[in-house]
Motif scaffolding. Structure first.
Motif, PDB file in Angstrom:
ATOM      1  N   ILE A 110       0.906  -1.070  -0.020  1.00 42.14           N
ATOM      2  CA  ILE A 110       0.076   0.082  -0.121  1.00 42.14           C
ATOM      3  C   ILE A 110       0.886   1.264   0.084  1.00 42.14           C
ATOM      4  CG2 ILE A 110      -0.127   0.050   2.468  1.00 42.14           C
ATOM      5  CD1 ILE A 110      -3.145   1.055   2.144  1.00 42.14           C
ATOM      6  N   HIS A 111       0.465   2.401  -0.550  1.00 46.73           N
ATOM      7  CA  HIS A 111       1.184   3.324  -0.420  1.00 46.73           C
ATOM      8  C   HIS A 111       1.239   4.151   0.881  1.00 46.73           C
ATOM      9  CE1 HIS A 111       1.204   4.656  -5.050  1.00 46.73           C
ATOM     10  NE2 HIS A 111       1.258   3.341  -5.002  1.00 46.73           N
ATOM     11  N   LYS A 112       2.274   4.732   0.950  1.00 52.28           N
ATOM     12  CA  LYS A 112       2.765   5.414   2.319  1.00 52.28           C
ATOM     13  C   LYS A 112       1.446   6.018   2.930  1.00 52.28           C
ATOM     14  CE  LYS A 112       6.128   8.153   4.315  1.00 52.28           C
ATOM     15  NZ  LYS A 112       7.491   8.820   3.991  1.00 52.28           N
ATOM     16  N   GLU A 113       0.799   6.832   2.108  1.00 50.11           N
ATOM     17  CA  GLU A 113      -0.079   7.959   2.574  1.00 50.11           C
ATOM     18  C   GLU A 113      -1.380   7.253   3.006  1.00 50.11           C
ATOM     19  OE1 GLU A 113       1.627   8.140  -0.535  1.00 50.11           O
ATOM     20  OE2 GLU A 113       2.836   9.540   0.291  1.00 50.11           O
ATOM     21  N   GLU A 114      -1.681   6.133   2.202  1.00 49.73           N
ATOM     22  CA  GLU A 114      -2.781   5.208   2.575  1.00 49.73           C
ATOM     23  C   GLU A 114      -2.772   4.323   3.818  1.00 49.73           C
ATOM     24  OE1 GLU A 114      -3.129   3.307  -1.177  1.00 49.73           O
ATOM     25  OE2 GLU A 114      -3.698   5.385  -1.975  1.00 49.73           O
ATOM     26  N   THR A 115      -1.347   4.279   4.344  1.00 44.52           N
ATOM     27  CA  THR A 115      -1.198   3.266   5.409  1.00 44.52           C
ATOM     28  C   THR A 115      -1.981   3.075   6.561  1.00 44.52           C
ATOM     29  OG1 THR A 115       1.052   3.047   4.464  1.00 44.52           O
ATOM     30  CG2 THR A 115       0.514   1.958   6.508  1.00 44.52           C
ATOM     31  N   ILE A 116      -2.164   4.557   7.116  1.00 47.23           N
ATOM     32  CA  ILE A 116      -2.656   4.753   8.707  1.00 47.23           C
ATOM     33  C   ILE A 116      -4.321   4.510   8.316  1.00 47.23           C
ATOM     34  CG2 ILE A 116      -3.334   6.527  10.230  1.00 47.23           C
ATOM     35  CD1 ILE A 116      -0.792   7.316  10.516  1.00 47.23           C
ATOM     36  N   ALA A 117      -4.745   4.938   7.532  1.00 49.32           N
ATOM     37  CA  ALA A 117      -6.222   4.542   7.080  1.00 49.32           C
ATOM     38  C   ALA A 117      -6.470   3.036   7.112  1.00 49.32           C
ATOM     39  CB  ALA A 117      -6.697   5.272   5.836  1.00 49.32           C
ATOM     40  N   LEU A 118      -5.550   2.179   6.226  1.00 51.32           N
ATOM     41  CA  LEU A 118      -5.766   0.838   6.270  1.00 51.32           C
ATOM     42  C   LEU A 118      -5.553   0.318   7.957  1.00 51.32           C
ATOM     43  CD1 LEU A 118      -6.011  -1.825   4.842  1.00 51.32           C
ATOM     44  CD2 LEU A 118      -3.611  -1.708   4.315  1.00 51.32           C
ATOM     45  N   VAL A 119      -4.496   0.621   8.525  1.00 50.82           N
ATOM     46  CA  VAL A 119      -4.261   0.024   9.865  1.00 50.82           C
ATOM     47  C   VAL A 119      -5.320   0.281  10.580  1.00 50.82           C
ATOM     48  CG1 VAL A 119      -3.062   0.596  11.839  1.00 50.82           C
ATOM     49  CG2 VAL A 119      -1.787   0.502   9.593  1.00 50.82           C
ATOM     50  N   ARG A 120      -6.066   1.240  10.625  1.00 52.56           N
ATOM     51  CA  ARG A 120      -7.275   1.711  11.456  1.00 52.56           C
ATOM     52  C   ARG A 120      -8.527   0.766  11.141  1.00 52.56           C
ATOM     53  NH1 ARG A 120      -6.780   6.100  14.408  1.00 52.56           N
ATOM     54  NH2 ARG A 120      -5.558   7.810  13.983  1.00 52.56           N
ATOM     55  N   GLU A 121      -8.391   0.494   9.797  1.00 48.71           N
ATOM     56  CA  GLU A 121      -9.675  -0.453   9.402  1.00 48.71           C
ATOM     57  C   GLU A 121      -9.281  -1.894  10.145  1.00 48.71           C
ATOM     58  OE1 GLU A 121     -12.350   0.003   6.913  1.00 48.71           O
ATOM     59  OE2 GLU A 121     -11.472   1.189   5.637  1.00 48.71           O
ATOM     60  N   VAL A 122      -8.079  -2.302   9.590  1.00 49.07           N
ATOM     61  CA  VAL A 122      -7.739  -3.656  10.033  1.00 49.07           C
ATOM     62  C   VAL A 122      -7.837  -4.041  11.513  1.00 49.07           C
ATOM     63  CG1 VAL A 122      -5.983  -5.512  10.098  1.00 49.07           C
ATOM     64  CG2 VAL A 122      -6.356  -3.994   7.813  1.00 49.07           C
ATOM     65  N   ALA A 123      -7.397  -2.722  12.322  1.00 43.32           N
ATOM     66  CA  ALA A 123      -7.328  -2.870  13.828  1.00 43.32           C
ATOM     67  C   ALA A 123      -8.641  -2.997  14.449  1.00 43.32           C
ATOM     68  CB  ALA A 123      -7.020  -1.357  14.201  1.00 43.32           C
ATOM     69  N   GLN A 124      -9.805  -2.931  13.490  1.00 39.14           N
ATOM     70  CA  GLN A 124     -11.090  -3.237  14.275  1.00 39.14           C
ATOM     71  C   GLN A 124     -11.579  -4.667  14.165  1.00 39.14           C
ATOM     72  OE1 GLN A 124     -13.611  -0.804  14.629  1.00 39.14           O
ATOM     73  NE2 GLN A 124     -11.916   0.849  14.187  1.00 39.14           N
ATOM     74  N   MET A 125     -10.814  -5.696  13.186  1.00 36.66           N
ATOM     75  CA  MET A 125     -10.734  -7.082  13.128  1.00 36.66           C
ATOM     76  C   MET A 125     -10.662  -7.760  14.465  1.00 36.66           C
ATOM     77  SD  MET A 125      -9.787  -7.396   9.225  1.00 36.66           S
ATOM     78  CE  MET A 125     -10.435  -6.072   8.110  1.00 36.66           C
ATOM     79  N   GLN A 126     -11.611  -8.757  14.837  1.00 37.86           N
ATOM     80  CA  GLN A 126     -11.153  -9.441  15.811  1.00 37.86           C
ATOM     81  C   GLN A 126     -10.133 -10.462  15.891  1.00 37.86           C
ATOM     82  OE1 GLN A 126     -13.555  -9.127  18.567  1.00 37.86           O
ATOM     83  NE2 GLN A 126     -14.102  -7.243  17.341  1.00 37.86           N
ATOM     84  N   HIS A 127      -9.805 -10.880  14.749  1.00 38.60           N
ATOM     85  CA  HIS A 127      -8.548 -12.265  14.497  1.00 38.60           C
ATOM     86  C   HIS A 127      -7.666 -11.888  13.876  1.00 38.60           C
ATOM     87  CE1 HIS A 127     -12.934 -13.749  15.209  1.00 38.60           C
ATOM     88  NE2 HIS A 127     -12.224 -14.431  16.117  1.00 38.60           N
ATOM     89  N   VAL A 128      -7.366 -10.429  13.601  1.00 39.74           N
ATOM     90  CA  VAL A 128      -6.275 -10.162  12.903  1.00 39.74           C
ATOM     91  C   VAL A 128      -5.446  -9.058  13.842  1.00 39.74           C
ATOM     92  CG1 VAL A 128      -5.227  -8.837  10.821  1.00 39.74           C
ATOM     93  CG2 VAL A 128      -7.141 -10.459  10.622  1.00 39.74           C
ATOM     94  N   HIS A 129      -4.295  -9.352  14.058  1.00 39.86           N
ATOM     95  CA  HIS A 129      -3.373  -8.312  14.935  1.00 39.86           C
ATOM     96  C   HIS A 129      -2.357  -7.679  14.305  1.00 39.86           C
ATOM     97  CE1 HIS A 129      -0.882  -7.813  18.703  1.00 39.86           C
ATOM     98  NE2 HIS A 129      -1.396  -6.570  18.542  1.00 39.86           N
ATOM     99  N   ILE A 130      -2.191  -6.467  14.176  1.00 40.13           N
ATOM    100  CA  ILE A 130      -1.004  -5.798  13.356  1.00 40.13           C
ATOM    101  C   ILE A 130       0.034  -5.622  14.287  1.00 40.13           C
ATOM    102  CG2 ILE A 130      -0.290  -3.848  12.206  1.00 40.13           C
ATOM    103  CD1 ILE A 130      -3.223  -3.240  11.172  1.00 40.13           C
TER     104      ILE A 130
END
Ligand SMILES: *Cc1c(COP(=O)(O)O)cnc(C)c1O
Length: 206
Positions: A110-130
């Motif tokens: 993913i592009h650098k600028e879009e990374t934080i947005a993706l991190v925030r979305e994935v952080a919501q997932m119950q079975h995935v841990h960044i």
């Protein structure tokens, strides 16, 4: 063959130690991943016998629940797929977000600028841990050319950490391959992924 592998491994180990020393880092802060893709099991066994316990493979579909860490999550779509499989297996899957730090057309990530947005979305997932970030730097003759990219992703990881997002850790930085792992370590890599430097050139055609 054994001798070849052991010599390669020794060289890589020496280089890692030298890079750690140069950067004032403890050797224990850096984990070597032996990227064994396409290589036969007996070569893996030899390296395993030298006390290497981390191997890198590219078999995305089959690895949920069987792997310590998925390095290459670069889209919400893929994260959702992992979440689905992980929920089914009732496991929590640690992942890294892959960033295309040099914005190369040919690369995943993913592009650098879009990374934080993706991190925030994935952080919501119950079975995935960044756990952190990963990048594949450009192929270069001179590893110094990649130093700015390694600095850039390191800074990005510091910036994300400062956001203090629930369910997100930024303690892993996976960067550096055969051509540039020493520079990557100097710039803060915690995982280096070395294939050719240990196993020799890969042959995709038999
Ligand atoms: C193949 C591969 C490596 C290892 O590359 P070498 O240049 O052979 O060390 C590292 N990381 C990823 C993601 C790879 O696919």
């Amino acid at each position: 063959m054994n001798e070849f592998l052991c010599e390669n491994l020794k060289k890589v180990e020496d280089n890692i130690a030298a890079a750690c020393q140069k950067a004032g880092r403890d050797r224990s802060e850096v984990t070597l991943i032996a990227v064994s893709k396409t290589k036969p099991v007996d070569m893996l066994q030899t390296v395993y016998d030298q006390n290497i316990r981390e191997f890198g493979e590219n078999k995305v579909k089959y690895i949920v629940g069987k792997t310590a860490l998925i390095h290459s999550v670069d889209s919400l779509h893929l994260a959702k797929e992992i979440e689905k499989q992980a929920a089914k297996n009732n496991v929590i899957v640690p992942i890294l977000i892959e960033v295309n730090i040099a914005e190369e057309e040919s690369k995943f990530g993913i592009h650098k600028e879009e990374t934080i947005a993706l991190v925030r979305e994935v952080a919501q997932m119950q079975h995935v841990h960044i756990r952190g970030l990963m990048t594949i730097a450009p192929y270069v003759e001179n590893p110094e050319d990649n130093r700015p990219y390694f600095k850039g992703i390191r800074q990005l990881s510091v910036d994300i950490k400062q956001e203090n997002i629930d369910n997100v850790d930024m303690d892993v930085l996976s960067m550096g391959m055969t051509g540039d792992y020493m520079v990557a370590i100097e710039e803060g890599a915690t995982l280096v992924r070395v294939g050719t430097g240990i196993f020799g050139e890969r042959q995709y055609h038999i």
